[in-house]
Design a protein around this motif. Sequence first.
Motif, PDB file in Angstrom:
ATOM      1  N   GLU A 454       0.836  -1.193   0.000  1.00 50.50           N
ATOM      2  CA  GLU A 454       0.000   0.000   0.000  1.00 50.50           C
ATOM      3  C   GLU A 454       0.870   1.241   0.000  1.00 50.50           C
ATOM      4  O   GLU A 454       1.817   1.354   0.766  1.00 50.50           O
ATOM      5  N   THR A 470      -4.582   6.550   0.385  1.00 47.86           N
ATOM      6  CA  THR A 470      -3.838   5.317   0.116  1.00 47.86           C
ATOM      7  C   THR A 470      -4.163   4.799  -1.284  1.00 47.86           C
ATOM      8  O   THR A 470      -5.243   5.054  -1.833  1.00 47.86           O
ATOM      9  N   ASN A 472      -3.420   1.107  -3.715  1.00 44.87           N
ATOM     10  CA  ASN A 472      -2.869  -0.232  -3.843  1.00 44.87           C
ATOM     11  C   ASN A 472      -1.718  -0.185  -4.842  1.00 44.87           C
ATOM     12  O   ASN A 472      -1.900   0.188  -6.000  1.00 44.87           O
TER      13      ASN A 472
END
Length: 496
Positions: A454, A470, A472
């Motif tokens: 992350e 955030t 991925n």
Amino acid sequence: MSIKATRTGIVLRPDPTRVLFRPFELGSTRTLKSIARVGSMTDEEAERKLDEVIREFGGRHYKLERFLLQRFEQIKPQLLTDEPLTLERKLLLGAYFTMEYSLESAALFNPSMIWHPDQTNVPPGYKRFILSLRATGEGHVSSISFRMGYIDEEGKIVLRKPSRYVTSPEIVSNHRFNRSQFERKLYELRLENSIQEKMMAGLGDEFSLTELEAQIKRVSAQFRYNAEYETIASGLLALAKSNYEIHFEDDQSLDERCIFPTSPNETNGIEDARFVQFTDDNGEITYYATYTAYNGRVTFPQLLETKDFTHFSISTLNGAEVSNKGMALFPRKIGGRYAMISRQDGENIYLMYSDDLYFWQTKELILKPTYHWEYVQLGNCGSPIETEAGWLVLSHGVGPMRKYAIGAFLLDLNDPSKVIGRTTEPILSPDENEREGYVPNVVYSCGGLLNGRELIIPYAMSDYASSFATVNVDELLAELVSQSKTETVDSEEVVS
């Protein structure tokens, strides 16, 4: 598919109660009058007034009385006699020439995030981090402030409530300059000539600011009212004062520490520090931050370095290609050389290499504004992050209505001049809750952090407050790589 960052909902707002003491400067006439008025007080009156000051301000500051004594020593030359003064009278005089400064009363923004060097006593699965921020107060003067926090085993970001106290550091008085490096910087500044040689003639291979000042005074005394000598002397001293060391006390919490403008280049602020954990070839770790010093007229790229966040060295960056804002150091050398992402011309992204951390002579253009959201300007949002797919760099773009958005691009690990891919759309743009502030319609970061798979992006909201988002990493890298492949296929079709 366009990747979008997920907002955490955490908002870090400026806190006007975080105050530090600063010198309260008056003109020479007002200084003398104020000293005389305090001198007219009886001992009883002086003690009573000092008690009032300590009651009112003592709980708001770390070691207030020590600072008041330091202020007294600074104004002591203005006293008209050598008559001994009581400790109470000295402290009171110091108080009359001290002021509170609300460090972040205007804004707390442009964050940079790194892992804390001390991970002891952290629960399994947790990791401690440091967040640096641009704190802005009265007069729009910016400084570097710190916060601490941790990321738990589920990836949740938790900020620690900062200490009530905040203190600026002591300047290290015995800082030594390397003569060879100092003279090289003089050459870059075009201050190397016969006058400069006279002013440095009596100095050794290493020297202090005090020694330099004394030597300049001796030489200048022989050529009074010579404008050229005064100009060279001013340049020498400005360079020396812009390369300095500072030190905080070990018992101070990191969030109590504030790096406040000190040098002539910084009089109007220290802006947008981009911190990076740098690992040298021998495995030694140093924390660097490139930042912009501003004197009210001109910006100066500078470098801050530390190993423990207690002792810091500040240096000027020099060379033909040191200019503009937004320089960001790679976290390790590439091909045996230091590497930097930069934006010398205000709109394009460049790659720089150097054998010397403090001197940068060349640049190579690697990215131009290409998509609608970055047509005005393209820049980095912190140091490159190493991944197995390449160097991941957060970018900012400026589009219509001066709207700032955050995107990303990917560079080859061994040859960062090769762009593997870039986002065609922003991964983070200001929403309705973020577009109002000191500078509307802006999201901006000075450095993200990789936590497992992350990517954490600390970012500023319209130059007022800060938050976190955030992404991925696997999804982001896949998009960047696939975008590169698509462009390759398209170009092959055109050729055929």
